[in-house]
Design an enzyme around this catalytic site. Structure first.
Site: not given
Length: 463
Positions: A18, A123, A381
């Site tokens: 990220h 984010d 994920a």
């Protein structure tokens, strides 16, 4: 900062996958908007890492107080790197619990400063920032480091739990609510999704629902993708959420350059020198990201199969136990890089002919950007969603369902399937390059840069 025409704050989630695209976004913004100042918000423990990233003078890192040990985490757990899955979940919850108060205090301080605070870009995992920004009157945008195709599927499954239907067939096709025409096979769901079949109060489900509620307070959505590969799904997200959507990627290409700062330059130089000794399109590059582990027996099997086939491979293992067992490598065909590697430079090297990947979005987007066919081995994920996009929609990759070594042979050799996947990979690479064209060659500006400029006009009140 006082002489700036305005301040933009960027706040990435504390994970390498990220932080890196957010750094690319910050660099791109600083180049296109030199009159502005940029603050890169993080936790205090991450400031030394950012100090090594050679940021432009207009980007200033600022650390919020955060003590991982106070939350049952290792004292050096300032990012999710190398954390086991149960501690990643704890890390997410710790951030959500510990940072809102110092975040609010810092934002209030900025609002009292002489330079106007123009907007806040945070984010996708920091959705709790949106209600705070709205309360303080700050324009808030959510930055997605994954693509809308994957996140639409991922969020829908966690929110609606459509697979909790009492069936358990691996090949069952499950319709994804809110994503017309898309189904997923039960066996492709991430392991923690499958375990949630009879647990509607699963922590991940609660987390995603909370995120979705917080997103309602955001004013816009920025995506590290391009219309060239995901326009229908960008449109669907905009329609579903009622907020403007801006595809501004691939950011690694828009920000310029193949290189990334790595902690061990000797490892980087060794990788590139090793690749220089191999012929074009002959090497398989293997990496499962910064926090994914291939089961040891599977890693050993893959390495041994490549050795048997005399297929050169470069295996990146930034964390302990990510590399194949040494016993699996007998002929010296492969190289294992134990540490951070310059992945973009590796994917751009002519010797690399395929990329075996977990399917994280950064790796996926970088591979597509360099025209390198992907061989997917999702681990968790939203990675199975990225695999589905590239294999089924874009047709620029293959899945390892039949065995990684076998499909690698198809991709690397000159059979019909290999030629087709390579052709599609090249076409997509050309489209992504065009999306971030800055007008230096033919005067045209790519769609992703135009989208970024449109976003900045909206965020700074210029339209």
């Amino acid at each position: 900062m006082a002489s700036s025409a305005g301040v933009v704050v960027l706040f990435p989630f504390m994970a390498h996958g990220h932080m890196n695209p957010c750094l690319d976004l910050a660099r791109l913004l600083s180049t296109r908007y030199p009159s502005l100042s940029f603050i890169l918000l993080t936790t205090s423990g991450n400031l030394p890492h950012l100090a090594r990233r050679q940021l432009p003078p207009s980007i200033r890192p600022v650390g919020l107080p955060f003590r991982p040990a106070d939350h049952g985490l290792p004292p050096d757990a300032d990012t999710t790197f190398a954390l086991p899955q149960h501690l990643v979940t704890r890390f997410n919850l710790a951030v959500q619990d510990a940072l809102p108060t110092p975040f609010r205090t810092y934002l209030t301080t900025l609002l009292a400063a002489s330079s106007p605070l123009l907007c806040l870009i945070t984010d996708m995992f920091l959705a709790w920032t949106a209600p705070i920004a709205e309360e303080l009157g700050v324009f808030h945008a959510t930055f997605y480091t994954s693509g809308p195709y994957a996140m639409s599927i991922y969020n829908s499954i966690w929110i609606n739990l459509p697979h909790a239907d009492g069936r358990d067939g691996d090949d069952d096709e499950i319709a994804v609510p809110g994503v017309p025409g898309v189904t997923v096979r039960r066996c492709k769901l991430a392991p923690n999704m499958r375990s949630a079949e009879s647990m509607p109060d699963h922590p991940n489900s609660r987390f995603v629902r909370h995120q979705a509620e917080c997103y309602r307070h955001s004013r816009a959505f920025l995506w590290n993708t391009a219309e060239a590969i995901e326009k229908p799904f960008l449109d669907l997200w905009a329609k579903s959420n009622g907020k403007p959507v801006f595809a501004v990627g691939p950011l690694f290409a828009a920000a310029g350059g193949r290189g990334t700062v790595v902690d061990n330059r000797d490892v980087a130089a060794e990788c590139l020198a090793w690749l220089d000794r191999h012929s074009p399109r002959s090497v398989v590059y293997i990496s499962f990201g910064s926090q994914n582990w291939l089961p040891p027996e599977e890693a050993a099997e893959l390495a041994a199969a490549l050795e048997r086939q005399a297929r050169p491979f470069l295996w990146a293992a930034p964390a302990v136990n990510q590399a194949p067992p040494h016993a699996a490598m007998r002929q010296g065909i492969g190289m294992v890089a134990r540490g951070w590697v310059p992945q973009r430079a590796i994917l751009g090297h002519p010797a690399v002919g395929a990329f075996v990947s977990h399917g994280g979005w950064n790796s996926t987007l970088e591979s597509l950007g360099f025209g390198v066919p992907l061989v997917f081995r999702p681990i968790g994920a939203e990675q199975f969603c990225n695999e589905k996009l590239v294999v089924e929609v874009l047709r620029a990759g293959v899945t390892t369902a039949a065995g990684a070594a076998e499909v690698l042979e198809e991709v690397m050799d000159d059979g019909e399937r290999g030629r087709e996947v390579r052709r599609r990979s090249r076409e997509i690479a050309e489209a992504l390059t065009a999306a971030v064209a800055n007008g230096n060659v033919d005067g045209g500006v790519g769609e992703s840069l135009r989208a970024l400029d449109e976003f900045m006009s909206l965020a700074t009140g210029q339209r």
